[in-house]
Design a protein around this motif. Structure first.
Motif, PDB file in Angstrom:
ATOM      1  N   ALA A 143       0.839  -1.206   0.000  1.00 47.79           N
ATOM      2  CA  ALA A 143       0.000   0.000   0.000  1.00 47.79           C
ATOM      3  C   ALA A 143       0.869   1.250   0.000  1.00 47.79           C
ATOM      4  O   ALA A 143       0.578   2.223  -0.711  1.00 47.79           O
ATOM      5  N   ILE A 144       1.942   1.230   0.772  1.00 51.02           N
ATOM      6  CA  ILE A 144       2.843   2.389   0.837  1.00 51.02           C
ATOM      7  C   ILE A 144       3.550   2.601  -0.502  1.00 51.02           C
ATOM      8  O   ILE A 144       3.656   3.727  -0.992  1.00 51.02           O
ATOM      9  N   GLU A 145       4.002   1.519  -1.106  1.00 51.32           N
ATOM     10  CA  GLU A 145       4.662   1.631  -2.413  1.00 51.32           C
ATOM     11  C   GLU A 145       3.676   2.071  -3.492  1.00 51.32           C
ATOM     12  O   GLU A 145       4.029   2.829  -4.396  1.00 51.32           O
ATOM     13  N   ARG A 146       2.426   1.601  -3.393  1.00 50.05           N
ATOM     14  CA  ARG A 146       1.403   1.931  -4.408  1.00 50.05           C
ATOM     15  C   ARG A 146       1.130   3.437  -4.465  1.00 50.05           C
ATOM     16  O   ARG A 146       0.839   3.979  -5.518  1.00 50.05           O
ATOM     17  N   ILE A 147       1.236   4.135  -3.327  1.00 52.09           N
ATOM     18  CA  ILE A 147       1.004   5.580  -3.360  1.00 52.09           C
ATOM     19  C   ILE A 147       2.218   6.355  -3.857  1.00 52.09           C
ATOM     20  O   ILE A 147       2.127   7.549  -4.097  1.00 52.09           O
ATOM     21  N   GLY A 148       3.366   5.669  -3.992  1.00 50.66           N
ATOM     22  CA  GLY A 148       4.538   6.327  -4.563  1.00 50.66           C
ATOM     23  C   GLY A 148       5.683   6.584  -3.611  1.00 50.66           C
ATOM     24  O   GLY A 148       6.691   7.182  -4.000  1.00 50.66           O
TER      25      GLY A 148
END
Length: 194
Positions: A143-148
């Motif tokens: 989730a953290i990586e998905r937001i950038g």
């Protein structure tokens, strides 16, 4: 910090209050929430202590706790906070975020992060916002990586979980230089109408 209210389309982040005990405790009863957290809420007293500690750190200026309100229902569905606040170095951490599992893998957490990042970079003019999670919490890391956010590394043997096992902590960050390019992408993920 002055009182902060962050309204969004799906959720509103409101400052945590002493009388949020019942609402937070009622949504905190699913054990899945606490698998990777260091402070599970087993009893109402646990929640009282959790809120008291959060409000103490707010008074000290080191943290700023919020409740997450689901706009459609008007109900509190979790909590998040600004923490490790060091305004002299223009940095802080977004963390201690938890949601009722009904709202996992929806736009709720993404919008929470969007509202907080917007406040951090556009109001506070910060240079850096960090996030961290348990090395075994793959869902949170994704989730953290998905937001950038950018993965910076792993702090080995960083914490001890409630069950006594050792947690390595995966560190992520977003910088002010990244924010402009990330903002539109996050808006798309939470279905903001442009």
């Amino acid at each position: 910090m002055k009182e902060i209210l962050l309204p969004g389309v799906h959720v509103t982040l409101r400052p945590m209050k002493k009388d949020d005990v019942e609402a937070l405790y009622s949504v905190a009863q699913d054990d899945r929430i606490w698998t990777y957290m260091t402070n599970p809420m087993k009893t109402r007293l646990d929640m009282e202590k959790y809120i008291q500690a959060a409000l103490r750190t707010k008074d000290l200026g080191s943290e700023y706790p919020f409740v997450i309100i689901h706009n459609e229902s008007g109900k509190i569905i979790g909590s998040t906070r600004l923490m490790d606040i060091v305004l002299s170095h223009k940095r802080l951490e977004i963390g201690n975020t938890w949601l009722h599992p009904e709202f996992w893998q929806t736009s709720v957490n993404t919008e929470c992060k969007y509202l907080l990042f917007t406040y951090c970079f556009e109001e506070l003019q910060l240079n850096r916002v960090q996030l961290k999670t348990d090395h075994e919490n793959i869902r949170s890391q994704q989730a953290i990586e998905r937001i950038g956010a950018v993965k910076e590394g792993v702090l080995r043997n960083h914490m001890i979980r409630v069950d006594g096992t050792i947690r390595h902590t995966v560190m992520f960050s977003v910088t002010k230089e990244q924010w402009a390019s990330m903002k539109g992408s996050i808006e798309d993920k939470i279905n903001y109408i442009k």
